[in-house]
Design a protein around this motif. Sequence first.
Motif, PDB file in Angstrom:
ATOM      1  N   ASN A   1      -9.564   2.116 -19.075  1.00 50.95           N
ATOM      2  CA  ASN A   1     -10.391   0.948 -18.750  1.00 50.95           C
ATOM      3  C   ASN A   1     -10.758   0.173 -20.018  1.00 50.95           C
ATOM      4  O   ASN A   1     -11.783  -0.473 -20.094  1.00 50.95           O
ATOM      5  CB  ASN A   1     -11.652   1.365 -17.981  1.00 50.95           C
ATOM      6  N   GLY A   2      -9.860   0.256 -21.016  1.00 47.92           N
ATOM      7  CA  GLY A   2     -10.082  -0.482 -22.256  1.00 47.92           C
ATOM      8  C   GLY A   2      -9.530  -1.895 -22.142  1.00 47.92           C
ATOM      9  O   GLY A   2      -9.649  -2.532 -21.093  1.00 47.92           O
ATOM     10  N   THR A   3      -8.915  -2.374 -23.203  1.00 49.68           N
ATOM     11  CA  THR A   3      -8.461  -3.756 -23.240  1.00 49.68           C
ATOM     12  C   THR A   3      -7.501  -4.069 -22.093  1.00 49.68           C
ATOM     13  O   THR A   3      -7.765  -4.947 -21.267  1.00 49.68           O
ATOM     14  CB  THR A   3      -7.764  -4.038 -24.589  1.00 49.68           C
TER      15      THR A   3
ATOM     16  N   GLY B   1      -8.795  -2.651 -18.509  1.00 46.83           N
ATOM     17  CA  GLY B   1      -9.901  -3.478 -18.039  1.00 46.83           C
ATOM     18  C   GLY B   1      -9.414  -4.851 -17.575  1.00 46.83           C
ATOM     19  O   GLY B   1      -9.863  -5.364 -16.541  1.00 46.83           O
TER      20      GLY B   1
ATOM     21  N   ARG C   1     -14.670   7.472 -19.982  1.00 46.02           N
ATOM     22  CA  ARG C   1     -16.085   7.071 -19.936  1.00 46.02           C
ATOM     23  C   ARG C   1     -16.180   5.707 -19.260  1.00 46.02           C
ATOM     24  O   ARG C   1     -15.203   4.944 -19.211  1.00 46.02           O
ATOM     25  CB  ARG C   1     -16.689   7.011 -21.336  1.00 46.02           C
ATOM     26  N   ASP C   2     -17.363   5.395 -18.737  1.00 48.36           N
ATOM     27  CA  ASP C   2     -17.572   4.081 -18.129  1.00 48.36           C
ATOM     28  C   ASP C   2     -17.740   3.037 -19.220  1.00 48.36           C
ATOM     29  O   ASP C   2     -18.134   3.357 -20.346  1.00 48.36           O
ATOM     30  CB  ASP C   2     -18.830   4.104 -17.240  1.00 48.36           C
ATOM     31  N   ARG C   3     -17.438   1.794 -18.887  1.00 46.03           N
ATOM     32  CA  ARG C   3     -17.620   0.701 -19.852  1.00 46.03           C
ATOM     33  C   ARG C   3     -18.322  -0.447 -19.150  1.00 46.03           C
ATOM     34  O   ARG C   3     -17.959  -0.827 -18.041  1.00 46.03           O
ATOM     35  CB  ARG C   3     -16.267   0.240 -20.390  1.00 46.03           C
ATOM     36  N   ASP C   4     -19.275  -1.022 -19.874  1.00 42.44           N
ATOM     37  CA  ASP C   4     -20.033  -2.130 -19.298  1.00 42.44           C
ATOM     38  C   ASP C   4     -19.136  -3.335 -19.008  1.00 42.44           C
ATOM     39  O   ASP C   4     -19.393  -4.109 -18.077  1.00 42.44           O
ATOM     40  CB  ASP C   4     -21.147  -2.569 -20.263  1.00 42.44           C
ATOM     41  N   ASP C   5     -18.068  -3.491 -19.843  1.00 42.60           N
ATOM     42  CA  ASP C   5     -17.217  -4.678 -19.666  1.00 42.60           C
ATOM     43  C   ASP C   5     -16.149  -4.465 -18.600  1.00 42.60           C
ATOM     44  O   ASP C   5     -15.249  -5.273 -18.450  1.00 42.60           O
ATOM     45  CB  ASP C   5     -16.585  -5.080 -21.000  1.00 42.60           C
ATOM     46  N   CYS C   6     -16.267  -3.369 -17.872  1.00 41.73           N
ATOM     47  CA  CYS C   6     -15.277  -3.106 -16.825  1.00 41.73           C
ATOM     48  C   CYS C   6     -15.975  -2.558 -15.581  1.00 41.73           C
ATOM     49  O   CYS C   6     -15.877  -1.370 -15.263  1.00 41.73           O
ATOM     50  CB  CYS C   6     -14.213  -2.126 -17.339  1.00 41.73           C
TER      51      CYS C   6
END
Lengths: 429, 429
Positions: A11-13, A16, A46-51
């Motif tokens: 869920n990175g660049t 996401g 891990r969870d990401r705020d931007d996704c």
Amino acid sequence: MSALRIGVCGNGTVGGGTIELLRDQASLLASRAGRPLALTRVGARRDRDDCPLGDVPVHRDLLEVAQAEDVDVLVECIGGTELARDLVETALRSGKSVVTANKALIAEHGNALLALAEECGQSLLCEAAVAGGIPILKALRDGMAANTVTEVSGIINGTGNFILTEMGAHQRSFDDVLAEAQALGYAEADPTFDVEGVDAAHKLSILAAMAFSTPLNFSGVFCEGISAVTPADIQFADELGYRIKHLGIAKAHADGVELRVHPTLLPKDALLANVDGVLNAVRLEGHAAGETVYSGAGAGRLPTASAVVADIVDLARAGAEPVHCLGVPVKALKALPTLPMEAVSSAWYLRLQAEDRPGVMSQLASCLGAEGISIEALIQKPPKAAAATVPVVVLTNTAREDALRRAVAAISALPGITEPHCIRIESLD
Amino acid sequence: MSALRIGVCGNGTVGGGTIELLRDQASLLASRAGRPLALTRVGARRDRDDCPLGDVPVHRDLLEVAQAEDVDVLVECIGGTELARDLVETALRSGKSVVTANKALIAEHGNALLALAEECGQSLLCEAAVAGGIPILKALRDGMAANTVTEVSGIINGTGNFILTEMGAHQRSFDDVLAEAQALGYAEADPTFDVEGVDAAHKLSILAAMAFSTPLNFSGVFCEGISAVTPADIQFADELGYRIKHLGIAKAHADGVELRVHPTLLPKDALLANVDGVLNAVRLEGHAAGETVYSGAGAGRLPTASAVVADIVDLARAGAEPVHCLGVPVKALKALPTLPMEAVSSAWYLRLQAEDRPGVMSQLASCLGAEGISIEALIQKPPKAAAATVPVVVLTNTAREDALRRAVAAISALPGITEPHCIRIESLD
């Protein structure tokens, strides 16, 4: 028609961005794909705020996504080659097709993975692995389907192109621009993959396999980075009518293929010479279509995700039919010998420092002439006050690399000549 | 898998090239298409020495090919819109898919033909109709599938680009270069379609329909040719940092779409500004992929045939599933209002002849200022001896077309000002 169910790992660049496009473009995508594309699972450490994921279940164990019953297509956006390989293999063996943006994975393990995909009756697509948002693999696989492709060349590393562009525009050193690229996030903390050409070699091996219908051959790619290019080289090239670009070049000959990544002088009027900054561009030479050039963003969240989702749409449209990543089934690929660099021919840019005294230029010309290499252009600047040596730049005609290397060895042995540095020249015609 | 059986109508440039590729690339094509592509019928009014057919049956009545039992895909390469339409309709109604290179046919009758194709459960593809060997329709339909495309612009008429390039490179007049283009076979004896922009408008309407998922709207395209461009315009543009290209431009706005073909000043560093001669190039702007540019041969026997055969390969791979030419079913297309040119905004190049006396420039600036238009750059050359007037060139900021037209009308009414001529400017950013 029933939805195509997508599981995205990472869920990175890129992951996401893919999740964002699947969500924001859902209606358009359903219309274009002929069926809804439904995000059913996400794998992320891990969870990401931007996704934001809404109520899509998130798995910390990525392999669960690759095996989930409600996943038809696994999207691999985790990078690296260890867990990614395991993940892709698990998905294929579990009867899912796979879309990946991972050039290292495909370049290094693609032959085994593509064979496994076919064995499992699934597809493994990787448009996003090469040149980001430019649909270059589809252009090769679909657009050039009627062509015998004889050459693929391109600017396929945006970081390197940014560095060379900045060096040329502002007479800045490699180290200086690299530090800026790192600050801007264009270059990694460890920039080796980008500046030494490994990333470009990964991509070139994918382009060449598709262009020539041959197995992936990453280890056969000759690789030279841009760290030895100086602002002076860029300036001299400019005076002579050239720009310096870091190119990946694959050419098919009757006796084998050339696979090489290195800095290259290009005539200023070549389209690729005018592709600057972080942009990528790829040039194809087909026997029927002739020269076609494709340029655009080579990286970035949405450009790369655009390529990932385009692959998913391809799979949705293809239905039960597997899509062959390289355009033909693995068993139809033909191994081709890789030409050693010694046997590759190109014109050359040769820069060196020479003592400013009679006879030096004549000896230099003799060393080249002894190998049958002639001088097409020459720059010798007047000496700066108190400078013991002057820079000399020579452009040669087309010569085999072994002959050029012998000539340069002889030149290096001459008294009064130091620091010889060579860059290949391509005309792209 | 059983062969896909092809009937080709037309054995001229494109038809002959298609037949050549189907024959010479048969083995490669079978591998890439997943099944043999077999030429089973040819329709041609006469035999041609440059198109040997072996033992393939030739029909003088083309409609027989469209109805033949052993034809799965009809390839329409006869051109024109009367018989071609009949031929395509007959083929579709007879349960055959159709591949065509005929931009006029698709631009003018595409909505009806695509609806008919769907009704008949068949496909109608036309990659070769736009930009020859560049797989631009596939790039839009497949590569950009995840994108909301907001703009398509391009050099989509090679003849016009050749003429403008030659005019600029050698300071030659339009008429002079046109005569040469006709002698070289680049331009037709009646060059109207090329130089007045009709051909480009045909192609733009296809690109726009695909980009915006909207019905074809050829009659909505504003069309201005290149015959009024002078070598002086090209020279002035050069001095100001621009090149003049004949562009097709389609932009989607919230309130409608712009569809226009006209000469255009482009900044010299725009990639499209560096596409010269008979080459074509198309630029797409997608919300995710960003800007991508595609260039290559826009016409010619094998480049165009390359596109025709790529469409056939698409059909072979798709099997029984119809391929939607515009990326979505006809019923999913949404009619969008076309913006009138008066409502279109661009920056402007304005050239005129002015008497060399005080006050003229101030009046000119007043006329522009009264419409809220400001001057970004200005060239006024010193008068030649005995010349009553001097050329004046003005670049304006971005202005609505109706405002610019009012200003130019006022300027034309000024004493001492003659021959005002306007060209639009696009930044392509």
